[in-house]
Write an enzyme that holds these catalytic residues in place. Structure first.
Site, PDB file in Angstrom:
ATOM      1  N   LYS A  52       0.830  -1.286   0.066  1.00 40.49           N
ATOM      2  CA  LYS A  52      -0.252  -0.058  -0.006  1.00 40.49           C
ATOM      3  C   LYS A  52       0.696   0.999   0.139  1.00 40.49           C
ATOM      4  O   LYS A  52       0.431   2.376  -1.025  1.00 40.49           O
ATOM      5  CB  LYS A  52      -0.917   0.132   1.441  1.00 40.49           C
ATOM      6  CG  LYS A  52      -2.247  -1.154   0.926  1.00 40.49           C
ATOM      7  CD  LYS A  52      -3.025  -0.655   2.516  1.00 40.49           C
ATOM      8  CE  LYS A  52      -3.851  -2.564   1.933  1.00 40.49           C
ATOM      9  NZ  LYS A  52      -5.130  -2.639   3.411  1.00 40.49           N
ATOM     10  N   SER A  68      -0.363   0.456   5.845  1.00 34.72           N
ATOM     11  CA  SER A  68      -1.197  -0.491   6.984  1.00 34.72           C
ATOM     12  C   SER A  68      -1.698  -1.606   6.763  1.00 34.72           C
ATOM     13  O   SER A  68      -2.776  -1.170   5.599  1.00 34.72           O
ATOM     14  CB  SER A  68      -1.584   0.443   8.018  1.00 34.72           C
ATOM     15  OG  SER A  68      -2.406  -0.714   9.466  1.00 34.72           O
ATOM     16  N   ASP A  69      -2.073  -2.758   7.295  1.00 33.83           N
ATOM     17  CA  ASP A  69      -3.075  -3.744   6.938  1.00 33.83           C
ATOM     18  C   ASP A  69      -3.541  -4.100   8.071  1.00 33.83           C
ATOM     19  O   ASP A  69      -2.880  -4.484   9.619  1.00 33.83           O
ATOM     20  CB  ASP A  69      -2.453  -4.438   5.498  1.00 33.83           C
ATOM     21  CG  ASP A  69      -3.442  -5.176   4.948  1.00 33.83           C
ATOM     22  OD1 ASP A  69      -4.426  -4.634   5.063  1.00 33.83           O
ATOM     23  OD2 ASP A  69      -3.908  -6.350   5.444  1.00 33.83           O
ATOM     24  N   GLN A  70      -4.762  -5.246   8.048  1.00 32.04           N
ATOM     25  CA  GLN A  70      -4.336  -5.409   9.330  1.00 32.04           C
ATOM     26  C   GLN A  70      -5.877  -7.590   9.075  1.00 32.04           C
ATOM     27  O   GLN A  70      -6.563  -7.067   7.475  1.00 32.04           O
ATOM     28  CB  GLN A  70      -5.881  -5.251   9.972  1.00 32.04           C
ATOM     29  CG  GLN A  70      -6.050  -5.898  10.871  1.00 32.04           C
ATOM     30  CD  GLN A  70      -7.069  -5.630  12.140  1.00 32.04           C
ATOM     31  OE1 GLN A  70      -8.188  -4.704  11.614  1.00 32.04           O
ATOM     32  NE2 GLN A  70      -6.716  -4.835  13.525  1.00 32.04           N
ATOM     33  N   ALA A 105      -0.237  -4.334  11.118  1.00 37.04           N
ATOM     34  CA  ALA A 105       0.908  -3.875  10.498  1.00 37.04           C
ATOM     35  C   ALA A 105       0.596  -2.758  10.083  1.00 37.04           C
ATOM     36  O   ALA A 105       0.124  -2.361   9.227  1.00 37.04           O
ATOM     37  CB  ALA A 105       1.852  -5.080   8.991  1.00 37.04           C
TER      38      ALA A 105
END
Length: 192
Positions: A52, A68-70, A105
C-alpha cells in the site's frame, strides 16, 4: 518537516493518525488484498502494508509514507471486511466463543532512500458466546461492514467481547500508533 502521507482512505486510520497531531495527507493505494497461497496471516498484513505504501510512492517523491493492513484469523480461518449485514452476522457466529488474533501491520516508507520498515502488532480478542438475537441486534445497530471481524471495539462491539490482549489498543482499530511513533522517531520526525 517532510511530508507525511497515509496510504489509506480508511476513516478509522485517518482518525487514529490525527491523534499524533502531525500534518499529513491521504492517498488511495490500489492494491490487491488477496493472500498468497500458504501465506501466514501476519505475513499477509506485513506484505500488504508495504504494498500500500509503495502503491502511492511515485506520486510523493520526497515523503514518508505510512501503509497499514490488518488480517484477523484463528487457525486457517481468516475474517475480512464483511461488506454485507448477512456476512457480518455469519462472521460473528463463527467467532462466537472463540479467540481471534488481529494482525495489524504498519509500514513506513521513506521515498528518498526507498527504505521500508515494517512492524506487525498482534492483538488477541476473545469473543463471548453470542446469541443469534445479540448478533442481529448488534449488526443492525452498528453496521460494522467495513471492518475486519465485523466488530468495532471502539463502539458497541466492545459489548461482544470477553477480553482484548495486546500491546497497543489502537492496533485493533487499524493503526498501531505505538509502533508507528517509533518508526517516525527513527526517521527523524519529532512526534512529541
Amino acid at each position: 518537516m517532510r511530508k507525511i502521507i497515509l496510504a489509506s482512505t480508511s476513516r478509522y486510520r485517518r482518525e487514529l493518525l490525527e491523534k499524533l497531531g502531525l500534518p499529513f495527507e491521504t492517498d488511495k493505494p490500489e492494491t490487491d488484498e488477496s493472500p498468497l497461497p500458504r501465506e501466514a496471516p501476519a505475513s499477509t498484513a506485513i506484505r500488504l502494508a508495504e504494498e500500500k505504501a509503495r502503491a502511492v510512492s511515485s506520486r510523493h517523491p520526497d515523503a514518508l509514507i505510512i501503509g497499514s493492513d490488518q488480517v484477523a484469523s484463528v487457525g486457517d480461518e481468516r475474517f475480512g471486511k464483511p461488506g454485507t449485514a448477512e456476512r457480518a452476522q455469519a462472521q460473528l457466529r463463527q467467532m462466537s466463543g472463540r479467540s481471534i488474533t488481529f494482525h495489524t501491520a504498519v509500514c513506513l516508507l521513506d521515498t528518498q532512500s526507498d527504505k521500508a520498515t515494517t512492524l506487525c502488532v498482534p492483538t488477541e480478542v476473545g469473543f463471548r458466546t453470542l446469541s443469534d438475537d445479540e448478533i442481529e441486534r448488534y449488526v443492525g445497530r452498528e453496521m460494522p461492514l467495513d471492518c475486519a471481524g465485523s466488530a468495532k471495539s471502539e463502539g458497541l462491539g466492545i459489548a461482544l467481547l470477553e477480553h482484548i490482549r495486546g500491546d497497543d489498543p489502537n492496533a485493533l482499530v487499524g493503526l498501531p500508533l505505538i509502533a508507528l511513533s517509533r518508526l517516525l522517531r527513527d526517521a527523524g520526525v519529532q512526534v512529541v
